[in-house]
Design a protein around this motif. Structure first.
Motif, PDB file in Angstrom:
ATOM      1  N   VAL A 145     -15.688  -7.787   0.110  1.00  0.00           N
ATOM      2  CA  VAL A 145     -14.974  -7.623  -1.164  1.00  0.00           C
ATOM      3  C   VAL A 145     -14.016  -8.795  -1.391  1.00  0.00           C
ATOM      4  CG1 VAL A 145     -13.314  -6.201  -2.416  1.00  0.00           C
ATOM      5  CG2 VAL A 145     -15.218  -5.118  -1.217  1.00  0.00           C
ATOM      6  N   LEU A 159       0.838  -1.211   0.000  1.00  0.00           N
ATOM      7  CA  LEU A 159       0.000   0.000   0.000  1.00  0.00           C
ATOM      8  C   LEU A 159       0.869   1.256   0.000  1.00  0.00           C
ATOM      9  CD1 LEU A 159      -3.084  -0.356   2.395  1.00  0.00           C
ATOM     10  CD2 LEU A 159      -3.087  -0.026  -0.078  1.00  0.00           C
ATOM     11  N   HIS A 203      -8.704  -1.014   1.808  1.00  0.00           N
ATOM     12  CA  HIS A 203      -7.673  -1.086   2.858  1.00  0.00           C
ATOM     13  C   HIS A 203      -7.101   0.304   3.141  1.00  0.00           C
ATOM     14  CE1 HIS A 203      -7.268  -5.264   3.947  1.00  0.00           C
ATOM     15  NE2 HIS A 203      -7.422  -5.600   2.690  1.00  0.00           N
ATOM     16  N   LYS A 220       1.675  -6.894   3.238  1.00  0.00           N
ATOM     17  CA  LYS A 220       2.188  -7.633   2.081  1.00  0.00           C
ATOM     18  C   LYS A 220       3.114  -6.747   1.264  1.00  0.00           C
ATOM     19  CE  LYS A 220      -2.123  -9.969   1.118  1.00  0.00           C
ATOM     20  NZ  LYS A 220      -3.170 -10.130   0.128  1.00  0.00           N
ATOM     21  N   LYS A 261       1.029  -9.009  -3.112  1.00  0.00           N
ATOM     22  CA  LYS A 261       0.182  -8.501  -4.184  1.00  0.00           C
ATOM     23  C   LYS A 261       1.016  -8.567  -5.467  1.00  0.00           C
ATOM     24  CE  LYS A 261      -1.714  -4.295  -6.116  1.00  0.00           C
ATOM     25  NZ  LYS A 261      -3.150  -4.089  -6.267  1.00  0.00           N
ATOM     26  N   TYR A 291     -13.596 -12.237 -11.674  1.00  0.00           N
ATOM     27  CA  TYR A 291     -14.908 -12.313 -11.059  1.00  0.00           C
ATOM     28  C   TYR A 291     -15.907 -13.039 -11.950  1.00  0.00           C
ATOM     29  CZ  TYR A 291     -13.141  -8.823  -7.813  1.00  0.00           C
ATOM     30  OH  TYR A 291     -12.417  -8.159  -6.869  1.00  0.00           O
ATOM     31  N   ASP A 294       1.819  12.461   6.851  1.00  0.00           N
ATOM     32  CA  ASP A 294       1.521  11.686   8.047  1.00  0.00           C
ATOM     33  C   ASP A 294       2.367  12.105   9.240  1.00  0.00           C
ATOM     34  OD1 ASP A 294      -0.336   9.606   6.811  1.00  0.00           O
ATOM     35  OD2 ASP A 294       1.408   9.556   5.507  1.00  0.00           O
ATOM     36  N   TRP A 354      -4.142   0.292  -8.578  1.00  0.00           N
ATOM     37  CA  TRP A 354      -4.863  -0.075  -7.355  1.00  0.00           C
ATOM     38  C   TRP A 354      -6.041  -0.977  -7.706  1.00  0.00           C
ATOM     39  CZ3 TRP A 354      -4.552   3.077  -2.477  1.00  0.00           C
ATOM     40  CH2 TRP A 354      -3.459   3.966  -2.493  1.00  0.00           C
ATOM     41  N   THR A 355      -6.390  -1.877  -6.778  1.00  0.00           N
ATOM     42  CA  THR A 355      -7.594  -2.681  -6.948  1.00  0.00           C
ATOM     43  C   THR A 355      -8.653  -2.187  -5.968  1.00  0.00           C
ATOM     44  OG1 THR A 355      -6.920  -4.301  -5.300  1.00  0.00           O
ATOM     45  CG2 THR A 355      -6.231  -4.725  -7.565  1.00  0.00           C
ATOM     46  N   GLU A 356      -9.871  -2.683  -6.132  1.00  0.00           N
ATOM     47  CA  GLU A 356     -10.958  -2.289  -5.230  1.00  0.00           C
ATOM     48  C   GLU A 356     -10.578  -2.564  -3.772  1.00  0.00           C
ATOM     49  OE1 GLU A 356     -14.548  -4.618  -5.537  1.00  0.00           O
ATOM     50  OE2 GLU A 356     -15.750  -3.113  -4.525  1.00  0.00           O
ATOM     51  N   LEU A 357      -9.964  -3.725  -3.571  1.00  0.00           N
ATOM     52  CA  LEU A 357      -9.582  -4.095  -2.205  1.00  0.00           C
ATOM     53  C   LEU A 357      -8.507  -3.154  -1.655  1.00  0.00           C
ATOM     54  CD1 LEU A 357     -10.392  -6.229  -0.183  1.00  0.00           C
ATOM     55  CD2 LEU A 357      -8.642  -7.745  -1.124  1.00  0.00           C
ATOM     56  N   ASP A 358      -7.564  -2.774  -2.508  1.00  0.00           N
ATOM     57  CA  ASP A 358      -6.523  -1.818  -2.079  1.00  0.00           C
ATOM     58  C   ASP A 358      -7.170  -0.513  -1.621  1.00  0.00           C
ATOM     59  OD1 ASP A 358      -4.707  -3.684  -3.028  1.00  0.00           O
ATOM     60  OD2 ASP A 358      -4.410  -2.666  -4.941  1.00  0.00           O
ATOM     61  N   TYR A 396      -4.138  -7.945 -12.021  1.00  0.00           N
ATOM     62  CA  TYR A 396      -3.821  -7.850 -10.598  1.00  0.00           C
ATOM     63  C   TYR A 396      -4.352  -9.057  -9.855  1.00  0.00           C
ATOM     64  CZ  TYR A 396      -3.137  -3.198 -12.294  1.00  0.00           C
ATOM     65  OH  TYR A 396      -2.678  -2.141 -13.021  1.00  0.00           O
ATOM     66  N   LYS A 402      -7.037   2.374   6.553  1.00  0.00           N
ATOM     67  CA  LYS A 402      -5.745   2.769   7.121  1.00  0.00           C
ATOM     68  C   LYS A 402      -5.681   4.279   7.335  1.00  0.00           C
ATOM     69  CE  LYS A 402      -0.834   2.744   5.783  1.00  0.00           C
ATOM     70  NZ  LYS A 402      -0.509   3.792   4.809  1.00  0.00           N
ATOM     71  N   GLU A 403      -6.212   5.033   6.376  1.00  0.00           N
ATOM     72  CA  GLU A 403      -6.102   6.486   6.426  1.00  0.00           C
ATOM     73  C   GLU A 403      -7.307   7.150   7.081  1.00  0.00           C
ATOM     74  OE1 GLU A 403      -3.558   8.494   5.082  1.00  0.00           O
ATOM     75  OE2 GLU A 403      -2.409   6.634   4.885  1.00  0.00           O
ATOM     76  N   HIS A 424      -3.052  -7.949   5.819  1.00  0.00           N
ATOM     77  CA  HIS A 424      -3.087  -7.734   4.390  1.00  0.00           C
ATOM     78  C   HIS A 424      -2.173  -6.585   3.959  1.00  0.00           C
ATOM     79  CE1 HIS A 424      -5.028  -8.033   0.491  1.00  0.00           C
ATOM     80  NE2 HIS A 424      -4.934  -6.735   0.443  1.00  0.00           N
ATOM     81  N   LYS A 425      -2.228  -5.485   4.700  1.00  0.00           N
ATOM     82  CA  LYS A 425      -1.496  -4.303   4.243  1.00  0.00           C
ATOM     83  C   LYS A 425       0.019  -4.434   4.418  1.00  0.00           C
ATOM     84  CE  LYS A 425      -2.293  -1.876   8.543  1.00  0.00           C
ATOM     85  NZ  LYS A 425      -3.273  -1.124   9.259  1.00  0.00           N
TER      86      LYS A 425
END
Lengths: 302, 425
Positions: free
Chosen positions: A272, A10, A197, B5, B86, B35, B273, A190-194, B79, A201-202, B2-3
């Protein structure tokens, strides 16, 4: 020691998007950020804030208002300038809105062409914008999978898929002649899941329609439409209440909801991750004809 | 989580009908990168055409004109992710415009996957793809011998292809080359090992993708920070925005600015940040300095004792990407890091026959040709040889009249300083 210098995927995507936005600002005369109010636009806005921090975003946002957007979207949009300290332009194609352009009357393709594509092109030319940043992602739709991050458009705003500039490394060719323009997609990878996330996160605020809630709906041609000022039941249809949410947001008459219990970000992410259908499953515009997104883009659509 | 990765970018290259689409389709399908509604839409197409089996290549062929012609004309990006990583796949079509497309797709890749049909063995295309992968200095090459099911999962067939390939590859600059037998159609050695090739004791394809070490491929030694833009929200703040293209930087480190040569020290590393004590490639940050120096876009911040090459003449492998051939002695622009500089493409030293890897004396570099070119720039550029630093060793060539991107360049060592140890890791 290497582990101390490891970037998560990310963070990697974020850095790439920031790099792209700074290139746009540095290379073009007059960029604009196309703000659609959706989740991807919300992420795009945060990335723009990051790219120019501690400065302000050095270009305006523009929303192409078709007049059919969900009420909750417009409420959300109208709070953005004060909350995020940005300049937001709202552009409407009044000529065709007055002519009561509607998908049920003129067909979806035509309605999109005048209220979105044409309105977008007018908005860009009236503002004299030579670069338009948008939140489209390659994963969304198959013709998008082939689009460049810097997508060159001729003086009609049209995309020529067979004549795209090769794009290598992260070196972007931003050179254009007068009247030509470039669409730039910092979220290409980026994907939908990204996106979800990152929103988590933000802690990015998004339109409440993304969260499942009991809402009044109408079922029509396999789509679940919100029963609002734009959609009223036809003969044989009835308004019912169901727990639904939207995976993508567009115009109310053409954006379907999905039945869902996901009322928190964690539940959305879980949903998702196990989803069997793509996020555009309920976007009627993609399925009207084979290659319909590609055709729209050739006309100048995002 | 997940994040946490990491991200692996790979390019896939193959020849016609070697099962590349089936392989990508399987990876996407088994990792939910595709999908149901997308699958339904290609099932509909199969029905329309009266075909029994769905064509997974339709998932990859994104454009209507491609589907109509049944060919792939451009790089497609796909992707997927697993529990560990990823992945971004740049899928390069095998036949049309293969050089231009593969060079484009390979330019950002950490790994090249090259597919061989077990029935056909090593083909000219296999050699081309391997050559381009090494030219672009992709750190890892994975050769998949596919369709093992059609040769009875024979170890002998696999060993013969492996031997042929390695013999050819010995002429390429050394890289991490791995070879695996698979059947994309039956699934052997893709995600699961299967029982058909018990003679092979290596990792599955997916296991390899998840575990190949990419962290050490980055250049963490040479600090290079091309300035993208200057951030000045008020009179008290002046920061330089950019991405750390290689290396690491800490608050308090001494730096120099190119081309002025002026020196200063890092005062702060700013992000939205938080302020950072240190930052590393490929982070995008804003740097502030202890003293005010005139710095603008195109300048580069470096360490005082680690300086890139600064020259106005350089030698590069150029891949030509336009219909109109390169004009020897012609004027063009190059974009290199954040600089756009007028250049003369002074001399075409030779062209490379990418099938035989032989050098040809030729006075023309046409579409999809690769050749060694001597370039004279209007002002000095700051670069590192590509094999040391992809970000500062690459550029694109732009035709000033049409604005088209007509070529891509990989900077070679200036011949006088070619060290003997490079290319032999």
């Amino acid at each position: 020691m290497e582990n101390g210098y490891k970037l998560s995927y990310l963070d990697n995507l974020e850095s790439e998007s920031i790099h792209v936005m700074r290139e746009v600002f540095a290379e073009f005369e007059k960029p604009v950020l196309l703000y659609s109010i959706g989740k991807d636009s919300s992420v795009l806005l945060r990335l723009a804030q990051k790219a120019f921090y501690p400065g302000k975003i050095p270009f305006p946002l523009m929303h192409i208002d078709t007049s059919y957007k969900f009420v909750e979207m417009i409420d959300f949009r109208d709070k953005i300038p004060a909350k995020e300290n940005v300049n937001l332009i709202v552009h409407k194609n009044d000529k065709y809105i007055k002519k009561r352009m509607h998908p049920s009357k003129f067909g979806m393709d035509k309605c999109c062409k005048f209220l979105k594509t044409k309105s977008l092109l007018d908005g860009l030319s009236s503002g004299g914008f030579d670069a338009a940043l948008g939140g489209a992602r390659r994963e969304e739709e198959r013709s998008r999978a082939k689009e460049r991050i810097f997508s060159f458009r001729d003086q009609f705003g049209a995309w020529d898929p067979k004549n795209q500039r090769p794009e290598l490394w992260s070196i972007y060719n931003a050179r254009i002649n007068p009247n030509e323009s470039v669409r730039i997609f910092p979220l290409s990878n980026w994907t939908e899941l990204d996106i979800w996330h990152y929103i988590k996160k933000e802690n990015i605020e998004i339109v409440p329609l993304y969260f499942a809630k009991k809402r009044k709906i109408i079922r029509r041609d396999g789509l679940i439409l919100l029963a609002d000022q734009f959609n009223s039941p036809k003969e044989g249809e009835e308004v019912e209440e169901a727990m639904v949410r939207f995976r993508t947001l567009g115009c109310s008459p053409c954006s379907g909801a999905v039945e869902s219990e996901a009322d928190t970000l964690d539940k959305i992410i879980e949903e998702v991750m196990i989803a069997m259908n793509s996020e555009r499953e309920n976007r009627a515009i993609d399925y009207e004809t084979d290659g319909s997104m590609e055709e729209k883009k050739k006309q100048g659509y995002f | 989580m997940h994040k946490e990765k990491d991200l692996l970018r790979l390019v896939t290259a193959g020849s016609i009908d070697d099962g590349k689409s089936t392989l990508i389709g399987r990876l996407l399908y088994e990792s939910k990168g595709i999908y149901k509604d997308q699958l339904t839409s290609i099932e509909d197409i199969a029905k329309k055409k009266g075909e029994k089996e769905i064509d997974l290549s339709l998932l990859v062929d994104g454009l209507k004109s491609e589907r109509e012609q049944g060919i792939t004309i451009d790089v497609a990006y796909r992707y997927f992710s697993t529990q560990k990583r990823k992945f971004i796949i740049a899928d390069s079509p095998g036949h049309v415009q293969y050089t231009r497309n593969m060079v484009t797709a390979a330019s950002t890749a950490d790994l090249a996957v090259i597919i061989i049909d077990a029935r056909k063995g090593v083909l000219e295309q296999t050699k081309r793809h391997s050559f381009i992968a090494t030219l672009l200095d992709i750190p890892h090459i994975l050769v998949l011998v596919n369709k093992m099911d059609l040769v009875g999962y024979s170890e002998d067939v696999y060993e013969k292809i492996k031997e042929d390939y390695l013999q050819f590859a010995s002429r390429l600059p050394t890289h991490d080359i791995q070879i695996k037998p698979i059947s994309a159609l039956r699934g052997d050695m893709v995600v699961k090992k299967g029982n058909n090739m018990n003679w092979y004791d290596g990792r599955t394809f997916l296991h390899y993708l998840e575990s190949v070490n990419i962290v050490s491929d980055r250049n963490l030694i040479d600090f290079r920070f091309p300035v993208q833009t200057v951030i000045r929200p008020n009179l008290d703040f002046r920061g330089y925005a950019g991405r750390i293209e290689s290396g690491v930087i800490k608050v308090g480190d001494d730096i120099a600015v190119l081309p002025s040569g002026k020196k200063s020290r890092i005062k702060s590393i700013e992000t939205y940040d938080r302020k950072l004590d240190k930052a590393f490639t490929p982070q995008s940050v804003v740097l502030t300095l202890e003293n005010h120096i005139d710095i603008s876009r195109g300048d580069m911040l470096i360490r005082q004792r680690n300086v890139p090459e600064i020259r106005d003449e350089l030698e590069a492998e150029v891949c030509w990407m336009a219909e109109e051939p390169m004009e020897e002695g012609g004027e063009y622009l190059i974009k290199h890091t954040t600089n756009t500089v007028p250049v003369i493409l002074k001399e075409l030293r030779y062209k490379i026959d990418i099938n035989t890897l032989h050098r040809e004396e030729k006075k023309e570099l046409g579409l999809n040709d690769i050749g060694r070119v001597i370039i004279k720039a209007q002002k000095p550029i700051f670069f590192d040889p590509y094999v040391r630093n992809h970000k500062t060793g690459s550029f694109i060539i732009i035709d000033e009249l049409t604005n088209a991107t007509v070529g891509a360049g990989i900077i070679w060592y200036p011949s006088a300083t070619l060290p003997e140890t490079e290319n032999s890791q």
